[in-house]
Design an enzyme around this catalytic site. Sequence first.
Site, PDB file in Angstrom:
ATOM      1  N   TYR A   1     146.047  47.433  71.366  1.00  0.00           N
ATOM      2  CA  TYR A   1     145.420  46.088  70.883  1.00  0.00           C
ATOM      3  C   TYR A   1     144.388  45.489  72.019  1.00  0.00           C
ATOM      4  CZ  TYR A   1     145.555  40.910  69.789  1.00  0.00           C
ATOM      5  OH  TYR A   1     145.217  39.607  69.206  1.00  0.00           O
TER       6      TYR A   1
ATOM      7  N   SER B   1     140.839  37.990  71.513  1.00  0.00           N
ATOM      8  CA  SER B   1     141.923  37.609  72.300  1.00  0.00           C
ATOM      9  C   SER B   1     141.910  37.286  73.884  1.00  0.00           C
ATOM     10  CB  SER B   1     143.175  38.664  71.868  1.00  0.00           C
ATOM     11  OG  SER B   1     144.303  38.469  72.450  1.00  0.00           O
TER      12      SER B   1
END
Length: 267
Positions: A178, A155
Amino acid sequence: MKVKKLGTTGFLKGKVCLIAGGAGFLGKNFSKAMAAAGATVIIADIDSISGEKIAEAIRRATKNNSVVFHRCDINQKQEVNKLVEAVVKKFGRIDALINNADPMNKNRGRKFEDVTYEDFCENINLHIGGYFLMAKEVAKQMKMQGKGNIINIGSIYGCFAPKFEIYKNTDMTMPIEYAAAKGAIINLTKYLASYLGKYNIRVNCLSPGGVFNNQPESFVKKYSAEVILGRRMAEPEDLSGVLLFLLSNESGYMTGQNIVVDGGWSL
């Protein structure tokens, strides 16, 4: 020696591709793209109902009957081992692993002040631990084959700090668990590429920017204003071409890389 070029019909024909999290938001689009390119696709996911439906829908849409579903919890070693054994027994090998799952507990998504130590540790372990376990067990088979291809999904938030102003006046945030896990996955990619390279196994990472998934209008507007290409969030199809490139022979000399696909958001 003739090599099928990226973009030609069936250029992944003959490749056995295992995708963890293949029934998820991005996973189902990745699975369809691989099937359309002629690959044998094994969709591994914890969601049996969605997984079976998605596999059937992809078979119909792509006319590729070599799309199958296997239920698997990537954090359970016994289930991962059974998955690998089943794939090898049926197809003889595993050419590629796409680590795309996004395991989490029910509390992920809280703002920093509200994240407990226990939740932080659990979510980190679920995410990076699952990617590690899948890569470790699949790599055993790839070493015996003498070649393999592992692609981790990272990401932009594993590379860059969040722009928290885009979350203002929404219930959303960028979960710290995350971001930390995705940063770890990018370096796990480099570690594995260095360690497994001698076995002719290459390992790369694809790090998407924000993908539109019916987020609040104010968030979409603020996020899109930071994107150079089209002033819009990504669509799943914007990522599939890069994945196919990493799966193809055209990227055969590439390993240890993290490819950011964010329309220029990070510039």
